[in-house]
Scaffold this motif. Structure first.
Motif, PDB file in Angstrom:
ATOM      1  N   GLU A  35       1.082  -1.174  -0.010  1.00  0.00           N
ATOM      2  CA  GLU A  35       0.281  -0.358  -0.263  1.00  0.00           C
ATOM      3  C   GLU A  35       0.967   1.806   0.192  1.00  0.00           C
ATOM      4  O   GLU A  35       0.199   1.933  -0.342  1.00  0.00           O
ATOM      5  CB  GLU A  35      -0.998   0.351   0.919  1.00  0.00           C
ATOM      6  CG  GLU A  35      -2.181  -0.776   1.191  1.00  0.00           C
ATOM      7  CD  GLU A  35      -2.996  -0.949   2.747  1.00  0.00           C
ATOM      8  OE1 GLU A  35      -2.351  -0.153   3.221  1.00  0.00           O
ATOM      9  OE2 GLU A  35      -3.349  -1.766   2.428  1.00  0.00           O
ATOM     10  N   ARG A  36       2.167   1.143   0.548  1.00  0.00           N
ATOM     11  CA  ARG A  36       2.592   2.069   0.904  1.00  0.00           C
ATOM     12  C   ARG A  36       4.399   1.649   0.480  1.00  0.00           C
ATOM     13  O   ARG A  36       4.879   0.794   1.638  1.00  0.00           O
ATOM     14  CB  ARG A  36       2.632   2.693   2.053  1.00  0.00           C
ATOM     15  CG  ARG A  36       3.078   3.775   2.693  1.00  0.00           C
ATOM     16  CD  ARG A  36       3.230   4.594   3.854  1.00  0.00           C
ATOM     17  NE  ARG A  36       3.964   5.879   4.437  1.00  0.00           N
ATOM     18  CZ  ARG A  36       4.574   6.209   5.066  1.00  0.00           C
ATOM     19  NH1 ARG A  36       5.991   5.086   4.902  1.00  0.00           N
ATOM     20  NH2 ARG A  36       5.047   7.416   4.778  1.00  0.00           N
ATOM     21  N   LEU A  37       4.897   3.141  -0.532  1.00  0.00           N
ATOM     22  CA  LEU A  37       6.769   2.331  -0.920  1.00  0.00           C
ATOM     23  C   LEU A  37       7.125   3.815  -0.189  1.00  0.00           C
ATOM     24  O   LEU A  37       6.420   4.926  -1.095  1.00  0.00           O
ATOM     25  CB  LEU A  37       6.202   2.477  -2.432  1.00  0.00           C
ATOM     26  CG  LEU A  37       5.583   1.394  -2.964  1.00  0.00           C
ATOM     27  CD1 LEU A  37       6.208   0.740  -4.271  1.00  0.00           C
ATOM     28  CD2 LEU A  37       6.066  -0.244  -2.886  1.00  0.00           C
ATOM     29  N   GLN A  38       8.312   3.639   0.588  1.00  0.00           N
ATOM     30  CA  GLN A  38       9.276   4.705   0.876  1.00  0.00           C
ATOM     31  C   GLN A  38       9.904   4.290  -0.258  1.00  0.00           C
ATOM     32  O   GLN A  38      10.908   3.720   0.030  1.00  0.00           O
ATOM     33  CB  GLN A  38       9.515   4.403   2.001  1.00  0.00           C
ATOM     34  CG  GLN A  38       8.129   4.808   2.816  1.00  0.00           C
ATOM     35  CD  GLN A  38       8.481   4.693   4.348  1.00  0.00           C
ATOM     36  OE1 GLN A  38       8.602   5.446   5.176  1.00  0.00           O
ATOM     37  NE2 GLN A  38       8.263   3.161   4.365  1.00  0.00           N
ATOM     38  N   CYS A  39      10.576   5.096  -1.110  1.00  0.00           N
ATOM     39  CA  CYS A  39      11.325   5.565  -1.826  1.00  0.00           C
ATOM     40  C   CYS A  39      12.342   6.209  -2.360  1.00  0.00           C
ATOM     41  O   CYS A  39      12.111   7.536  -1.899  1.00  0.00           O
ATOM     42  CB  CYS A  39      10.435   5.507  -3.588  1.00  0.00           C
ATOM     43  SG  CYS A  39       9.307   4.322  -3.613  1.00  0.00           S
ATOM     44  N   GLY A  40      13.857   6.085  -2.824  1.00  0.00           N
ATOM     45  CA  GLY A  40      14.508   7.111  -2.438  1.00  0.00           C
ATOM     46  C   GLY A  40      15.022   6.720  -4.308  1.00  0.00           C
ATOM     47  O   GLY A  40      14.952   5.923  -4.490  1.00  0.00           O
ATOM     48  N   VAL A  41      15.604   8.203  -4.610  1.00  0.00           N
ATOM     49  CA  VAL A  41      16.063   8.387  -5.773  1.00  0.00           C
ATOM     50  C   VAL A  41      17.937   8.701  -6.035  1.00  0.00           C
ATOM     51  O   VAL A  41      17.559   9.667  -5.005  1.00  0.00           O
ATOM     52  CB  VAL A  41      15.246   9.185  -7.448  1.00  0.00           C
ATOM     53  CG1 VAL A  41      16.673   9.450  -8.563  1.00  0.00           C
ATOM     54  CG2 VAL A  41      14.157   8.524  -7.424  1.00  0.00           C
ATOM     55  N   THR A  42      18.512   8.066  -6.723  1.00  0.00           N
ATOM     56  CA  THR A  42      20.191   8.440  -6.475  1.00  0.00           C
ATOM     57  C   THR A  42      20.669   8.935  -8.225  1.00  0.00           C
ATOM     58  O   THR A  42      20.898   7.246  -8.858  1.00  0.00           O
ATOM     59  CB  THR A  42      20.925   7.571  -6.580  1.00  0.00           C
ATOM     60  OG1 THR A  42      21.183   7.618  -4.623  1.00  0.00           O
ATOM     61  CG2 THR A  42      22.345   7.827  -6.127  1.00  0.00           C
ATOM     62  N   ALA A  43      21.151  10.094  -8.571  1.00  0.00           N
ATOM     63  CA  ALA A  43      21.271   9.992 -10.325  1.00  0.00           C
ATOM     64  C   ALA A  43      22.421   9.883 -10.153  1.00  0.00           C
ATOM     65  O   ALA A  43      23.539   9.535  -9.012  1.00  0.00           O
ATOM     66  CB  ALA A  43      20.899  11.368 -10.520  1.00  0.00           C
TER      67      ALA A  43
END
Length: 262
Positions: A128-136
């Motif tokens: 139901e809930r995704l805690q996401c991070g992005v690294t470019a």
């Protein structure tokens, strides 16, 4: 491809222990994993068409265990990552943590294509809930909270600062230290270390969003479960950081010292 991760660390250990094994199935879809540590393992399978399945299973030396997985389409998080100018962030890494219906934490990651697009697949029941991070690729990071949707738009922030972790060790620090944003967004420092190939100190993240951050440390299976379930704010903070755009700050994660500035 099958992989397993123990549900809990050993009772006598205060630190969280995560193990993983990966194997490819044979022509009839079978695989054998030997010499696994006793405990509860999460077993995952992924087909070439991105179909997925997973189950938990108890493993012990006294009794061999088996599990049957049925691949299905599951649910999907699809979207686009753009930089602060709105340009596609190609080859960026998208990492997400979430809690399954059995309350065992899961992580998943994928890289964007040259147009900044990505697709991440999850077995049913859908999280139901995704805690996401992005690294470019240029070291810009960002945090995002979402459900599995087909049109996620992750825009990396414009105002950033440089942060150096002075005592980083990939072996000792993996999944231990997390940045927590005021809106509940989470970023595992290991995500950036993996993408930027930083195994040892000093480890610098070139573009951290300016503002206020808390640093939480995860040393137990229980704490990891709380974090994956969206309760990171209840975990003890080892540091509170306020960084201005264009600033360069040193942080010692073990002590929570954030006094060093450049």
């Amino acid at each position: 491809m099958l992989s397993g991760t123990p549900e809990q660390s050993q009772p006598e250990q205060s630190q969280l222990v995560q193990l993983e094994r990966r194997e490819t199935t044979n022509s009839i879809g079978e695989v054998q994993l030997d010499e696994l540590q006793d405990g509860t393992w999460l077993v995952r399978a992924r087909g070439k068409d991105e179909s997925v399945a997973e189950k938990t299973i108890a493993v012990s030396a006294a009794k061999p265990a088996s599990v049957s997985l049925d691949l299905d389409a599951g649910s999907t998080l699809q979207g686009t990552v753009v930089d602060n100018a709105g340009n596609p962030a190609g080859m960026a890494e998208v990492d997400c943590i979430y809690s399954g219906s059995d309350h065992i934490p899961r992580t998943s990651y994928v890289e964007t294509d040259s147009w900044g697009k990505f697709s991440m697949h999850f077995p049913n029941p859908a999280p139901e809930r995704l805690q996401c991070g992005v690294t470019a690729v240029d070291g810009a990071i960002g945090t995002f909270i979402t459900a599995p949707v087909s049109d996620a738009q992750f825009a990396l922030p414009a105002g950033t600062s440089m942060v150096t972790i002075t005592n980083w060790s990939d072996r000792a620090s993996r999944d231990r230290f997390w940045l927590l944003a005021p809106d509940g967004g989470l970023f595992d420092l290991s995500w950036a270390a993996h993408k930027l190939r930083r195994m040892d100190a000093p480890f610098t993240i070139p573009k951290v969003p300016a503002g206020s951050w808390s640093v939480v440390r995860v040393d137990s299976a229980a704490a990891f479960d709380v974090l994956a379930s969206g309760g990171a704010g209840a975990l003890p903070n080892i540091a509170r950081i306020r960084i201005a755009s264009g600033e360069h700050k040193d942080i010692s994660m073990q002590s929570g010292d954030t006094s060093g500035k450049r």
